[in-house]
Design an enzyme around this catalytic site. Structure first.
Site, PDB file in Angstrom:
ATOM      1  N   LYS A  51       0.808  -1.072   0.025  1.00 45.49           N
ATOM      2  CA  LYS A  51      -0.025  -0.082   0.135  1.00 45.49           C
ATOM      3  C   LYS A  51       1.030   1.096  -0.145  1.00 45.49           C
ATOM      4  O   LYS A  51       2.058   1.158   0.742  1.00 45.49           O
ATOM      5  CB  LYS A  51      -0.942  -0.072   1.266  1.00 45.49           C
ATOM      6  CG  LYS A  51      -1.760   1.178   1.268  1.00 45.49           C
ATOM      7  CD  LYS A  51      -2.739   1.037   2.521  1.00 45.49           C
ATOM      8  CE  LYS A  51      -3.859   2.160   2.580  1.00 45.49           C
ATOM      9  NZ  LYS A  51      -4.871   2.241   3.757  1.00 45.49           N
ATOM     10  N   SER A  60      -9.932  -0.052   7.184  1.00 43.72           N
ATOM     11  CA  SER A  60      -9.307   0.110   5.826  1.00 43.72           C
ATOM     12  C   SER A  60      -8.693  -1.193   5.140  1.00 43.72           C
ATOM     13  O   SER A  60      -8.137  -1.321   4.116  1.00 43.72           O
ATOM     14  CB  SER A  60      -8.266   1.135   5.771  1.00 43.72           C
ATOM     15  OG  SER A  60      -9.105   2.329   5.754  1.00 43.72           O
ATOM     16  N   SER A  71      -9.719   1.979   2.910  1.00 46.31           N
ATOM     17  CA  SER A  71      -8.882   3.008   2.068  1.00 46.31           C
ATOM     18  C   SER A  71      -7.859   1.999   1.449  1.00 46.31           C
ATOM     19  O   SER A  71      -7.189   2.456   0.327  1.00 46.31           O
ATOM     20  CB  SER A  71      -7.968   3.869   2.838  1.00 46.31           C
ATOM     21  OG  SER A  71      -7.140   3.262   3.694  1.00 46.31           O
TER      22      SER A  71
END
Lengths: 488, 103, 502
Positions: free
Chosen positions: C78, C177, C153
């Protein structure tokens, strides 16, 4: 803080002066408060700013144990409460020398609460109460001179551990304020938590100054920032006091402000206030759990604390019968105190040592601009000299010549110097009696005048004897023997 | 109580964000919509409850700050500085440049 | 034999170790797939050359008989994890092209275990969002239906794993997330106990909530990755837990006391919070979750009714605390030392304002304003302190619940993935969709999302499992047992048209 401020009334043009101090003492750690970079002074710009100090994304603070230990020492030295649990908070504001956009400090619960600093003000014991002392990180520096229309940011200082020491508004004159600052400076260097170097900003004072008519409530204060020398401190505060009184007398109200002192003009001027200074949005730093200090740790630090200057002064007065003033002077710094203790134990003559230290020694130190630690005549040498005065081997005058010789490095052997310079007092009576006999025989008129009751004549004879003995005779002895000879 | 455009101006200044006239009203509505959501908190009795600032504080053990030894281990070199300043918008002689700071 | 892109972490590691295939072959296959499905928008930074270079090195080490759990396995991170060899943007224009001089601890540990990286994965800007619609870069599409969001997210991570572009991925979870995008994309993800993974090198969103975790095809994959992501990081993170490392793979195969082959979950008490099954929960998601719960009972678990009375409050509490911390954490982005600096400005203050207004997207600015407000003078006690008090009550509610059960189960999100653009002009509606994941984050508890079937529009549904502090093993064991009896986690979207690259 329930105790009331000591009552002191020193009015300036009918106004009472009220002063409180906030002192940023830079703690003498090796590494920064939240990072492992060095705090050494004067490195190349930004070479001592790690990823943490530059607040690069993803970096986090890790607390320095050495800074906490120094805070504990201060707490013990001022008799404050060392909090078993204190909290780090974020003080949020934007400034280019503040890399994170917030300063990690302590807000609601500081590491040290209360305490007091005691000192002599014109010989009078005085005490200033402390509100708190809290740990925080220093900011970087903005350099304005080198660039046109721009400032350069150096973050080497960012993250340097500070202990901010805050007083109650207890001080009533610039003299008292300076005396407090000097005592605090002595204390933090004495217990070894700060190098005390004011030029390098290791000990920075902010003075909150206000004036009021006696009995009236506190006036609006203005904060004089970064007073980095005791001399400017007094000048700045005095100027500020008169300026405020003048404003009020002219019918203006004092606006709360932060001001800077300009040594060149001798005046204070208001700084361009940081916007939103009113709203720092403090909140507990989620990156740092509460600081917990065990009583065991406090006890360990306590056990390792040096004797504090005020305690030592008291001891010197009680055990050596020194005056309050002398004791205060001799505990001005740890070096001075150590010098005195060493010299005294070397010769067992505390009073003589004290006199010589505050007389000849300090005169020469000031003259040569030396610290006592670097005095050419160290404690044991002075002790040897004092011992010779005590056992009457030499007179005080002769001792001064020896001291000069020692200071100038002619020799480091007191007795050898006394010999080579022939300064030994003549304490052998028969030799002296012979001289006296000759002098009496050679000066019949003086003898007659003396017998007629003229003391001047006696003194003249003493002078003759001293001259004949080339100054080596012990004056007291000359007196006694001469008087005996004449009255025989 | 609802936020006003004055609040928005104050908050934007605090946060160093520009107030965008186009989106300001929409933002204001969103924030007020959110703070309606928040009002349900008022009904909760939290007397005597310690705020929970660090989740570790809820894990049975009290959260306690770990202390590191006072040791320097960061290199004070220009190479390290260069790496740390690799993404700086303006650097000269090792210093970060910004518009003049007036004190 | 199944295709390389279907293997996942554990299987890829096995294939490499048994020399059935080389890391270079695996990496090449995945690179081709990444290129084919570029339009998915999963990557912010794609690094094929770097990956192939690492793969070659891994093959040499494998050839030399070296053994490392993830040696040669292609992952991706990420984009909130800073990396030395690749730029880090956190999905923000503010950090475009930012080069970090160090690697995040989590990234470094996976590298030390031999993993290689295909690049940096898309996410909501500074991890703020539930649909991955707040990225300053490309939209991310849900592999199961490219007209829908992948969740957020960690949407890029979820999409990349679901589409078989990587064997596994790292994610971060502040209020859901990891779990919510895992649920939306039909993959397995776990957010460990707060402090188990170091936060050093994670671009901070909300410091007291942020936690890294693995996102992969199965509980086993997550166990392998998690074993090499966790562990104390005392030199870098004051909130990193000082607890011994755990071999979560071993925990998978550790049978429960008194359990049998056909009843591997015998004696496991699964708590069902009534608040998780109320009116807010859509019928299709509930149906899928119920089937999954039935499966758990078939495997010997017993269901217990529990209550988490302050579930609804977790929304305002979270959306006060997280923005408060974020508003402060994002103050460092001032255009002085790194990050976006506006081209024109009058003075210093103007430079700050313009740089930040240009650099941050609308949702980030919204949260910064909320944060500044709840911390500001006069509102601090009413909002921030009040929220932190309720936060403690929420944590206490969980401890009360764990008196009655070993793990808590429920839906991850009220609905399946919604359509791109559906909620983008109603931020508060987005906030509400986090209702089942926020309380876990507020309490700092471990939570997991396990594929549990499909709902409306044939979109994946996740079963959420929540454990007590440091009880990741129980979660992974439960999920693994469940995955031995089900194949939801093996289903993959039929990406017939690489025209998803539209």
């Amino acid at each position: 803080m329930s105790a009331v401020a000591p009552q002191k009334s020193l009015l300036v043009n009918g106004y009472e002066v009220v002063i409180g101090f906030e002192t940023h003492t830079q703690l003498s750690t090796h590494s920064k408060i939240f990072s492992r970079s060095s705090v050494a002074f004067g490195a190349e710009p930004n070479t001592q700013a790690s990823v943490v100090d530059m607040a690069l994304p993803g970096t986090l603070p890790v607390m320095n144990k050495g800074a906490v230990e120094r805070a504990i020492k201060l707490g013990l030295a001022v008799g404050g409460y060392v909090s078993d649990k204190s909290v780090f908070a974020r003080k949020n504001y934007f400034y280019p020398d503040l890399p994170k956009g917030y300063q990690i400090s302590q807000f609601e619960i500081p590491v040290v609460q209360g305490g007091a600093v005691s000192f002599l003000l014109d010989g009078e014991p005085t005490s200033v109460r402390l509100v708190r002392a809290h740990l925080e990180e220093d900011a970087g520096k903005s350099l304005h001179d080198d660039f046109v229309g721009q400032s350069g940011i150096d973050l080497n200082r960012a993250g340097t551990p500070l202990l901010e020491i805050v007083t109650e508004p207890d001080m009533r004159s610039s003299a008292e304020a300076v005396a407090y600052a000097k005592e605090l400076h002595k204390l933090v260097t004495w217990i070894g938590i700060c190098d005390g170097n004011m030029q390098e900003g290791s000990f920075r004072c902010d003075a909150n100054v206000s004036v009021r008519k006696p009995g009236a409530e506190l006036g609006t204060r203005r904060e004089i920032k970064n007073l980095n020398s005791f001399r400017f401190m007094q000048q700045a505060i005095d100027f500020e006091i008169l300026w405020q009184i003048e404003q009020i007398e002219d019918g203006y109200a004092i606006q709360q402000a932060t001001v800077l002192f300009d040594p060149d003009t001798g005046e204070t001027r208001a700084m361009r206030t940081k916007e939103d200074a009113a709203d720092y949005r403090y909140f507990p730093d989620p990156d740092l759990p509460p600081l917990v200090i065990s009583r065991e740790w406090v006890a360990r630090v306590q056990a390792a604390m040096p004797e504090l200057p005020r305690v030592m002064a008291k001891r010197l007065i009680e055990t050596h019968g020194l005056s309050v003033y002398d004791a205060d002077m001799l505990t001005a710094s740890q070096h001075t105190a150590a010098y005195f203790e060493a010299a005294t134990s070397g010769c067992g003559q505390p009073k003589l040592v004290a006199n010589w230290m505050m007389g000849e020694l300090s005169k020469r130190l000031n003259g040569d601009g030396l610290e006592i630690a670097h005095a050419p005549v160290q404690a044991l040498l002075l002790a040897a000299l004092v011992a010779r005065i005590q056992d009457q081997t030499i007179s005080n005058n002769a001792a001064r010549q020896v001291f000069d010789a020692l200071w100038n490095g002619e020799s480091a052997d007191v007795d050898a110097l006394i010999e080579s310079k022939g300064l030994k007092q003549m304490n052998d009576t028969t030799a002296l009696e012979a001289i006296i006999a000759d002098v009496v025989a050679a000066n019949p008129d003086n003898v007659v005048q003396f017998k007629a009751g003229k003391d001047k004549a006696f003194n003249a004879l003493v002078g003759q004897v001293m001259k004949a003995s080339k100054g080596k005779a012990n004056p007291q002895q000359v007196n006694d023997l001469l008087r005996a000879a004449l009255e025989a | 109580m609802a936020l006003t455009s004055d609040d928005m101006a104050r908050l934007s200044r605090l946060a160093r964000l520009e107030v965008n006239p186009q989106t300001q009203q929409q933002t204001l509505d969103t924030l007020n919509g959110f703070f309606k959501l928040v009002e349900q908190m008022n009904a909760v009795d939290t007397d005597g409850v310690e705020p929970l600032a660090h989740p570790t504080d809820a894990m049975g053990t009290v959260a306690e700050l770990r202390l590191r030894d006072d040791v320097v281990s960061e290199p004070a070199t220009e190479q390290a500085r260069t790496a740390n300043q690799a993404s700086a918008p303006a650097v000269e002689r090792g210093l970060f440049l910004v518009p003049k700071v007036i004190e | 034999m199944s295709a390389i892109h279907e293997w996942g972490v554990a299987e890829t590691a096995r294939q490499l170790a048994s020399k059935q295939v080389s890391s270079t072959e695996v990496t090449q296959a995945l690179i081709q797939r990444c290129e084919a499905y570029q339009g998915m928008g999963a990557f912010v930074h794609f690094a094929p050359e770097l990956a192939l270079q690492s793969a070659k090195e891994a093959d040499v080490r494998l050839g030399a008989g070296e053994r490392a759990a993830l040696l040669g396995v292609p992952l991706a991170h990420k984009d909130v994890f800073v990396t030395k060899t690749m730029p880090t943007t956190a999905g923000s224009r503010m950090l475009a092209g930012y080069k970090s001089p160090f690697n995040a601890t989590v990234v470094q540990r996976l590298m030390d275990a031999g993993a290689i990286s295909l690049g940096k994965l898309n996410c909501d800007e500074f991890a703020m969002g539930s649909g991955n619609e707040n990225s300053a870069y490309s939209l991310v599409k849900n592999p199961w239906d490219t007209s829908r969001v992948p969740g957020g997210s960690s949407g890029g991570s979820a999409a990349a794993v679901a589409a078989g572009l990587v064997a596994g991925a790292t994610g971060t979870d502040t209020g859901g997330s990891i779990r919510q995008p895992a649920s939306f994309c039909g993959i397995t993800g776990i957010k460990p106990t707060y402090g188990l993974c170091s936060r050093f090198g994670m671009v901070a969103f909300a410091s007291s909530l942020d936690q890294a975790g693995p996102m992969a095809k199965s509980a086993e994959d997550c166990a392998v990755m998690l074993s090499h992501m966790t562990g104390p990081d005392l030199d870098h993170d004051s909130t990193s837990l000082d607890v011994a490392k755990v071999d979560y793979v071993a925990a998978l195969h550790q049978p429960r006391l008194g359990a049998t082959a056909d009843k591997p979950l015998l004696g496991l008490r699964v708590g069902l919070p009534s608040e998780f099954f109320g009116a807010g929960l859509s019928v299709d998601v509930n149906a899928a979750v119920q089937v999954a719960l039935k499966q758990l009972t078939d495997m010997g678990a017993t269901l217990v009714d529990i209550s988490l009375p302050r579930t609804e409050l977790s929304i305002p509490v979270y959306y006060i605390i997280a923005p408060a911390e974020a508003s402060s954490n994002l103050s460092r982005f001032d255009g002085v030392r790194y990050g976006h600096r506006a081209k024109d400005y009058d003075d210093l203050g103007d430079m700050y304002q313009r740089s930040r207004s240009e650099g941050f997207g609308p949702e980030v600015q919204r949260r910064i304003l909320i944060g500044a407000y709840v911390l500001s003078h006069g509102y601090y006690d009413a909002y921030y302190v009040k929220a932190q008090k309720i936060r403690r009550l929420i944590a206490q509610d969980f401890q009360a619940a764990f008196q009655q059960c070993d793990v808590i189960a429920g839906p991850v999100a009220p609905t399946v993935a919604w359509g791109i653009g559906e909620k983008s002009n109603d931020p508060v509606a987005n906030y509400l969709a986090d209702i089942f994941t926020l309380s876990t984050s507020l309490a700092g508890l471990p939570g997991m999302s396990v594929p549990a079937g499909f709902g409306a529009g044939a979109m994946p549904v996740g079963l959420q499992l929540v454990g007590n502090y440091l009880n990741e093993s129980a979660l992974l064991h439960t999920a693994h047992s469940f995955q031995q009896a089900t194949d939801w986690h093996r289903r993959s979207p039929s990406l017939l048209t690489p025209g998803a690259a539209a």
